[in-house]
Design an enzyme around this catalytic site. Structure first.
Site, PDB file in Angstrom:
ATOM      1  N   ASP A  21       0.823  -1.225   0.000  1.00  0.00           N
ATOM      2  CA  ASP A  21       0.000   0.000   0.000  1.00  0.00           C
ATOM      3  C   ASP A  21       0.853   1.270   0.000  1.00  0.00           C
ATOM      4  O   ASP A  21       0.331   2.372   0.074  1.00  0.00           O
ATOM      5  CB  ASP A  21      -0.954   0.008   1.201  1.00  0.00           C
ATOM      6  CG  ASP A  21      -0.211   0.015   2.526  1.00  0.00           C
ATOM      7  OD1 ASP A  21       1.051  -0.061   2.519  1.00  0.00           O
ATOM      8  OD2 ASP A  21      -0.867   0.096   3.580  1.00  0.00           O
TER       9      ASP A  21
ATOM     10  N   GLU B 192       3.249   2.058   2.289  1.00  0.00           N
ATOM     11  CA  GLU B 192       3.882   2.379   3.587  1.00  0.00           C
ATOM     12  C   GLU B 192       5.350   1.972   3.559  1.00  0.00           C
ATOM     13  O   GLU B 192       5.707   0.960   2.975  1.00  0.00           O
ATOM     14  CB  GLU B 192       3.217   1.583   4.718  1.00  0.00           C
ATOM     15  CG  GLU B 192       1.883   2.101   5.127  1.00  0.00           C
ATOM     16  CD  GLU B 192       1.290   1.217   6.243  1.00  0.00           C
ATOM     17  OE1 GLU B 192       2.033   0.443   6.874  1.00  0.00           O
ATOM     18  OE2 GLU B 192       0.072   1.325   6.446  1.00  0.00           O
TER      19      GLU B 192
ATOM     20  N   HIS C  77      19.036  28.249   3.723  1.00  0.00           N
ATOM     21  CA  HIS C  77      18.775  29.455   2.936  1.00  0.00           C
ATOM     22  C   HIS C  77      19.018  30.727   3.747  1.00  0.00           C
ATOM     23  O   HIS C  77      19.576  31.692   3.238  1.00  0.00           O
ATOM     24  CB  HIS C  77      17.353  29.434   2.381  1.00  0.00           C
ATOM     25  CG  HIS C  77      17.000  30.679   1.648  1.00  0.00           C
ATOM     26  ND1 HIS C  77      17.651  31.049   0.487  1.00  0.00           N
ATOM     27  CD2 HIS C  77      16.112  31.653   1.918  1.00  0.00           C
ATOM     28  CE1 HIS C  77      17.160  32.196   0.064  1.00  0.00           C
ATOM     29  NE2 HIS C  77      16.236  32.581   0.918  1.00  0.00           N
TER      30      HIS C  77
ATOM     31  N   ASP D 253      21.099  38.288  -5.513  1.00  0.00           N
ATOM     32  CA  ASP D 253      20.003  38.993  -4.830  1.00  0.00           C
ATOM     33  C   ASP D 253      20.514  39.611  -3.537  1.00  0.00           C
ATOM     34  O   ASP D 253      21.620  39.288  -3.066  1.00  0.00           O
ATOM     35  CB  ASP D 253      18.781  38.080  -4.593  1.00  0.00           C
ATOM     36  CG  ASP D 253      19.148  36.795  -3.870  1.00  0.00           C
ATOM     37  OD1 ASP D 253      20.082  36.807  -3.059  1.00  0.00           O
ATOM     38  OD2 ASP D 253      18.487  35.773  -4.125  1.00  0.00           O
TER      39      ASP D 253
ATOM     40  N   LYS E 242      17.075  42.024  -7.203  1.00  0.00           N
ATOM     41  CA  LYS E 242      16.014  41.323  -7.947  1.00  0.00           C
ATOM     42  C   LYS E 242      14.765  41.221  -7.095  1.00  0.00           C
ATOM     43  O   LYS E 242      14.817  41.362  -5.875  1.00  0.00           O
ATOM     44  CB  LYS E 242      16.478  39.921  -8.331  1.00  0.00           C
ATOM     45  CG  LYS E 242      16.364  38.929  -7.188  1.00  0.00           C
ATOM     46  CD  LYS E 242      16.348  37.454  -7.556  1.00  0.00           C
ATOM     47  CE  LYS E 242      15.768  36.616  -6.427  1.00  0.00           C
ATOM     48  NZ  LYS E 242      16.303  35.284  -6.236  1.00  0.00           N
TER      49      LYS E 242
ATOM     50  N   ARG F  38      11.143  38.530  -6.936  1.00  0.00           N
ATOM     51  CA  ARG F  38      10.560  37.314  -7.508  1.00  0.00           C
ATOM     52  C   ARG F  38       9.120  37.568  -7.922  1.00  0.00           C
ATOM     53  O   ARG F  38       8.321  38.100  -7.150  1.00  0.00           O
ATOM     54  CB  ARG F  38      10.640  36.202  -6.453  1.00  0.00           C
ATOM     55  CG  ARG F  38      10.186  34.852  -6.949  1.00  0.00           C
ATOM     56  CD  ARG F  38      10.564  33.734  -5.994  1.00  0.00           C
ATOM     57  NE  ARG F  38      11.972  33.348  -6.100  1.00  0.00           N
ATOM     58  CZ  ARG F  38      12.491  32.658  -7.107  1.00  0.00           C
ATOM     59  NH1 ARG F  38      11.724  32.287  -8.118  1.00  0.00           N
ATOM     60  NH2 ARG F  38      13.766  32.348  -7.108  1.00  0.00           N
TER      61      ARG F  38
ATOM     62  N   THR G  62      15.152  26.557 -10.312  1.00  0.00           N
ATOM     63  CA  THR G  62      14.705  26.586 -11.721  1.00  0.00           C
ATOM     64  C   THR G  62      15.698  27.302 -12.626  1.00  0.00           C
ATOM     65  O   THR G  62      15.506  27.337 -13.844  1.00  0.00           O
ATOM     66  CB  THR G  62      13.372  27.326 -11.847  1.00  0.00           C
ATOM     67  OG1 THR G  62      13.583  28.721 -11.538  1.00  0.00           O
ATOM     68  CG2 THR G  62      12.313  26.765 -10.912  1.00  0.00           C
TER      69      THR G  62
HETATM   70  C1  R5P Z   1      16.671  32.966  -3.405  1.00  0.00           C
HETATM   71  O1  R5P Z   1      16.528  33.762  -2.509  1.00  0.00           O
HETATM   72  C2  R5P Z   1      17.712  31.893  -3.400  1.00  0.00           C
HETATM   73  O2  R5P Z   1      18.883  32.301  -2.762  1.00  0.00           O
HETATM   74  C3  R5P Z   1      18.024  31.440  -4.817  1.00  0.00           C
HETATM   75  O3  R5P Z   1      18.570  32.516  -5.540  1.00  0.00           O
HETATM   76  C4  R5P Z   1      16.790  30.962  -5.507  1.00  0.00           C
HETATM   77  O4  R5P Z   1      16.022  30.196  -4.651  1.00  0.00           O
HETATM   78  C5  R5P Z   1      17.120  30.167  -6.728  1.00  0.00           C
HETATM   79  O5  R5P Z   1      15.925  29.707  -7.293  1.00  0.00           O
HETATM   80  P1  R5P Z   1      15.733  29.704  -8.847  1.00  0.00           P
HETATM   81  O6  R5P Z   1      16.905  28.975  -9.432  1.00  0.00           O
HETATM   82  O7  R5P Z   1      14.430  28.970  -9.063  1.00  0.00           O
HETATM   83  O8  R5P Z   1      15.637  31.110  -9.299  1.00  0.00           O
END
Ligand code: R5P
Length: 300
Positions: free
Chosen positions: A36, A38, A129, A168, A191, A193, A222
């Site tokens: 299942d 698990e 992070h 950033d 930058k 997002r 990404t």
């Molecule tokens: C953002 O604050 C992180 O430090 C990275 O710059 C970010 O998460 C990278 O994500 P992506 O490659 O999707 O832009």
């Protein structure tokens, strides 16, 4: 006696490398599935009365990795481990470090609390992070950074006129540390997002004209951040050579194509997450095992 190293099912390579650094053999748990779905975990003999370093990167599927970590921790405890340290080369959800709207979950804190409830007395994590994350676990946290090792890996092949760039504002301290180690100037890309895959650049702070750039980040997901930063740096007439230094090369979606079409020449990253070996640009993998083994040994 050094701790025993127990790794999750996908961590066998790094568990063996850390154990070798500690002069031990890794303990290989059995992780199987019931029909299942698990998970069923058994840790063999070898941890009774011993400290255990429990290795698990929280990569996708994160929920599964978390359940596996909790089961491994419980199995070690029941097998008589004297103390459990969670060694987490990559802790996902850490980017969710603040709420931007009412009713939003604070993902990073939730995940850290779930990790801590696995009964870990201590956590070792690589390049979270943000530093804020260390407060979420409610346990002793050793926050290690691969930036020195990544910097040393790039040092021998540095173009003569280079500049270190944070893509950033949030990563400025990290990039500043690399710039200081290399004795290079620092520039910062401002930058914001727009979505999970798109970012926009407002301006570049600092002089990059004619200089090869070394972009420093904690992770590439990404590739949107690197793509936007490179575009902005090229429009400020940086030199053609672009090197990217990042601890966690997640490279999801079309990140690889984004880096290739941005003409990134070199990616230097760690093995905190699995990464394809046939990238269409130079790449250098800096193993985390020696760093993690050093912290496991020292922080006992
Ligand atoms: C953002 O604050 C992180 O430090 C990275 O710059 C970010 O998460 C990278 O994500 P992506 O490659 O999707 O832009």
């Amino acid at each position: 006696m050094e701790p025993r190293v127990v790794g999750g099912a996908d961590m066998a390579g790094m568990a063996a490398a850390i154990a070798a650094e500690l002069g031990e053999h890794p303990v290989r748990p059995s992780v199987e599935r019931f029909p299942d779905g698990e998970m069923h975990v058994v840790v063999p003999d070898g941890v009774a009365g011993r400290e255990v370093a429990l290795l698990q990167a929280l990569t996708a599927p994160v929920g599964e990795k978390l359940v596996e970590l909790a089961l491994l921790a419980d199995a070690c405890r029941r097998a008589g481990a004297s103390r459990l340290t969670g060694v987490i080369p990559y802790f996902s959800y850490a980017r969710q470090d603040h709420c931007t709207q009412a009713g939003e979950a604070l993902g990073g804190e939730v995940m850290a609390r779930l990790v801590a409830t696995s009964g870990l007395g201590r956590v070792i994590a690589a390049d979270l992070h943000s530093e804020v994350a260390t407060a979420w676990f409610g346990a002793q946290v050793e926050h290690v950074s691969a930036m020195n090792a990544l910097t040393e890996a790039v040092r021998p092949s540095l173009p003569r006129e280079s500049v270190v760039v944070s893509p950033d504002l949030g990563g400025a301290k990290r990039a500043e540390r690399v710039a200081r180690l290399l004795g290079l100037p620092l520039a910062i890309v401002h930058k914001s997002r727009q979505s999970g895959t798109e970012v926009v650049v407002h301006r570049v702070l600092g002089d990059v004209r004619g200089r090869a750039v070394i972009i420093v980040d904690d992770m590439i997901s990404t590739g949107g951040t690197i793509e936007a930063a490179v575009r902005a740096l090229r429009s400020e007439q940086c030199a053609p050579e672009v090197t990217v230094l990042a601890t966690h090369a997640l490279l999801v979606g079309n990140a690889i194509e984004r880096l290739r079409s941005s003409r990134v020449q070199r990616l230097v990253h760690t093995d905190s997450v699995p990464c394809p070996s046939d990238l269409p640009f130079d790449h250098l993998v800096v193993p985390l095992a020696p760093l993690l083994a050093g912290v496991i040994r020292k922080a006992r």
